[in-house]
Design an enzyme around this catalytic site. Structure first.
Site, PDB file in Angstrom:
ATOM      1  N   ASN A 101     -46.037  22.683  76.389  1.00 17.64           N
ATOM      2  CA  ASN A 101     -45.576  22.770  77.770  1.00 17.64           C
ATOM      3  C   ASN A 101     -45.754  24.219  78.222  1.00 17.64           C
ATOM      4  OD1 ASN A 101     -44.275  22.768  80.192  1.00 17.64           O
ATOM      5  ND2 ASN A 101     -42.327  21.968  79.427  1.00 17.64           N
ATOM      6  N   LYS A 115     -43.899  26.337  75.518  1.00 16.26           N
ATOM      7  CA  LYS A 115     -43.078  25.625  74.527  1.00 16.26           C
ATOM      8  C   LYS A 115     -43.995  24.759  73.687  1.00 16.26           C
ATOM      9  CE  LYS A 115     -38.899  25.037  77.233  1.00 16.26           C
ATOM     10  NZ  LYS A 115     -38.793  24.339  78.483  1.00 16.26           N
ATOM     11  N   ARG A 164     -48.276  18.926  78.692  1.00 19.48           N
ATOM     12  CA  ARG A 164     -47.450  18.417  79.782  1.00 19.48           C
ATOM     13  C   ARG A 164     -47.990  18.984  81.094  1.00 19.48           C
ATOM     14  NH1 ARG A 164     -42.274  20.900  82.332  1.00 19.48           N
ATOM     15  NH2 ARG A 164     -41.508  19.146  83.528  1.00 19.48           N
ATOM     16  N   HIS A 183     -39.991  14.338  86.036  1.00 17.52           N
ATOM     17  CA  HIS A 183     -39.305  13.916  84.801  1.00 17.52           C
ATOM     18  C   HIS A 183     -39.782  12.540  84.342  1.00 17.52           C
ATOM     19  CE1 HIS A 183     -35.589  16.492  86.059  1.00 17.52           C
ATOM     20  NE2 HIS A 183     -36.374  17.200  85.254  1.00 17.52           N
ATOM     21  N   LEU A 204     -29.858  14.319  83.455  1.00 15.33           N
ATOM     22  CA  LEU A 204     -29.006  15.378  84.019  1.00 15.33           C
ATOM     23  C   LEU A 204     -29.125  16.626  83.153  1.00 15.33           C
ATOM     24  CD1 LEU A 204     -25.787  13.200  84.666  1.00 15.33           C
ATOM     25  CD2 LEU A 204     -27.720  13.581  86.214  1.00 15.33           C
ATOM     26  N   GLY A 252     -32.448  20.866  85.679  1.00 15.28           N
ATOM     27  CA  GLY A 252     -32.992  20.036  86.761  1.00 15.28           C
ATOM     28  C   GLY A 252     -32.476  18.630  86.506  1.00 15.28           C
ATOM     29  N   ARG A 289     -30.731  24.229  92.128  1.00 16.24           N
ATOM     30  CA  ARG A 289     -31.391  23.566  93.268  1.00 16.24           C
ATOM     31  C   ARG A 289     -30.382  22.745  94.050  1.00 16.24           C
ATOM     32  NH1 ARG A 289     -36.091  20.890  89.865  1.00 16.24           N
ATOM     33  NH2 ARG A 289     -35.661  22.424  88.266  1.00 16.24           N
ATOM     34  N   ILE A 348     -26.943  17.842  80.110  1.00 16.95           N
ATOM     35  CA  ILE A 348     -25.594  17.418  80.503  1.00 16.95           C
ATOM     36  C   ILE A 348     -25.375  15.961  80.080  1.00 16.95           C
ATOM     37  CG2 ILE A 348     -24.036  17.087  82.468  1.00 16.95           C
ATOM     38  CD1 ILE A 348     -25.780  19.243  83.960  1.00 16.95           C
ATOM     39  N   GLU A 367     -39.490  14.024  75.381  1.00 15.28           N
ATOM     40  CA  GLU A 367     -40.763  14.069  76.105  1.00 15.28           C
ATOM     41  C   GLU A 367     -41.904  14.494  75.184  1.00 15.28           C
ATOM     42  OE1 GLU A 367     -38.183  16.319  78.688  1.00 15.28           O
ATOM     43  OE2 GLU A 367     -39.527  15.840  80.345  1.00 15.28           O
TER      44      GLU A 367
END
Ligand code: AMP
Length: 396
Positions: A8, A15, A89, A178, A206, A209, A238, A329, A382
């Site tokens: 990524n 990453k 990605r 996402h 969550l 982003g 955001r 989260i 992912e």
């Protein structure tokens, strides 16, 4: 043995996760941050150890070379030719890509063309692609798009109610984001439900982003992010959805210019903007627990914006069989899951098993047998989707 690296590449970061695909294990993973600065940070995890080095890394090419040299030096691989595939990605695939593809000149040209829709991301992905291509030319390369899973949205869900010519001439529409995470989590959820023929799932991703997606029979039918990842729920920094008139009003009244307002909506809003404390959910939660009223207000708005989308998608799906929580989260905060489910309990008949919610680990059901909707926690992955698509497309 086939090794695949999932990459990524961001504007100043890279990453990575290196997989042994025979058993889908992660051999090593890490991140190179602050690329282009004197104090770039290279973090690599291997064999249960984490090495963090601070050094100047001029650009992505140097970063990739450093990573590959480290793989050899640490004897993580004996020869770079062991890496058969690189999965990249890519944030924005526009309407061109509804699935992952092998990267060739045409794909490069399209990713480049789409940079106007993702100016920070798409050029960085291509920089990463070229750096790996030069360093390990024998490895195949695959692009996995964040937008691809949402290409099943119908025009009635992705067209904005503004003059149609802006869609036709300028490609203004909802693309979502996402997608790789929503695909992974909804697929895993269907598996955990016993692969029913029909399923109505809402995935709540969550993290810093955040987005929600309505998934019907395995297909994304709507998602909360829009033309860009600024739309939808409230996030770390955001705003999510706001009346666009706020932009013009702030320009006129406060004297901000357009760039400043857009930066404010992207970087200074959300949990950070309302609480004034932090963009990090944990900090905001702690401040609220210590009596900080604005932190509490930030949490209240966050939860209400999440349930508002769940309500919409409940209607859009004609009911809901399962709600899945994922990302920072969603995976880690039993408090956030409990608060959200409490707000939904009366309308949707949701009942949470407190022990499974608080003490459970990994993929799990956290609703009781009496709950009318199943609620799952499914840590997203992912990188694994990227590695799997790379293996499949390259026939490894
Ligand atoms: P992500 O972008 O998926 O890495 O998620 C980052 C967000 O997850 C940040 O807001 C973190 O505060 C939040 N997060 C991570 N761990 C926890 C935790 N144990 N409890 C609450 N929030 C967490």
């Amino acid at each position: 043995m086939s090794k695949i690296i999932s990459v990524n590449a961001g504007s100043s970061s890279l990453k990575f996760q290196l997989f042994e695909m025979d058993d889908e294990t992660v051999i090593t993973s890490g991140v190179i941050e602050r690329i282009g600065l004197e104090d770039s940070i290279f973090t690599i995890k291997y064999n249960g150890e984490k090495d963090v080095t601070t050094l100047p890394i001029e650009n992505h090419k140097v970063a990739v070379q450093l990573l590959l040299d480290t793989l050899i030096k640490k004897e993580i691989v004996k020869d770079l030719d062991e890496i058969k595939g690189v999965g990249h990605r890519v944030v924005q695939g526009g309407a061109y890509f509804d699935q992952s593809v092998i990267i060739d000149d045409d794909v490069v040209a399209k990713i480049d063309e789409l940079k106007s829709l993702a100016p920070l991301h798409n050029p960085a992905h291509l920089t990463g692609y070229y750096a790996f291509k030069e360093a390990i030319p024998n490895a195949g390369a695959v692009a996995v798009f964040d937008t691809a899973f949402h290409q099943t949205l119908e025009p009635k869900s992705y067209i904005y109610p503004i003059p149609y010519k802006y869609y036709v001439e300028n490609k203004v529409r909802k693309y979502g984001a996402h997608g790789t995470s929503h695909f992974y989590v909804s697929s895993r959820c269907r598996e955990m439900m016993g692969n029913p023929k029909h399923s109505r799932i809402i995935v709540a991703h969550l993290g810093a982003g955040g987005s929600l997606t309505a998934v019907k029979d395995g297909k994304s039918i709507n998602t909360s992010m829009g033309f860009t990842p600024l739309a939808g729920i409230m996030m770390g920094t955001r705003s999510g959805d706001v009346d666009p008139s706020v932009i013009d009003y702030l320009i006129e009244e406060v004297g901000l210019d357009m760039k400043e307002v857009i930066k404010m909506l992207n970087k200074e809003s959300g949990l950070l903007g309302v609480s004034g404390v932090s963009s990090d959910f944990r900090d905001v939660q702690e401040a609220a627990a210590n009596g900080n009223e604005r932190a509490q207000l930030a949490l209240d708005i966050f939860f209400r914006r999440v349930i508002a989308y769940i309500g919409r998608y409940f209607i859009a799906l004609g009911g809901v069989d399962a709600i899945c929580f994922t990302a920072g989260i969603g995976e880690n905060s039993f408090f956030a899951r409990k608060e959200i489910c409490n707000l939904l309990a009366e309308a949707l008949g949701i009942e949470i098993d407190d022990d499974a919610n608080v003490n459970g680990k990994g993929d799990r059901l956290i609703s009781t047998p009496n709950s009318k909707v199943k609620v799952y926690v499914i840590p997203t992955n992912e990188e694994l989707v990227i590695a799997r698509d790379t293996k499949r497309l390259l026939n490894l």
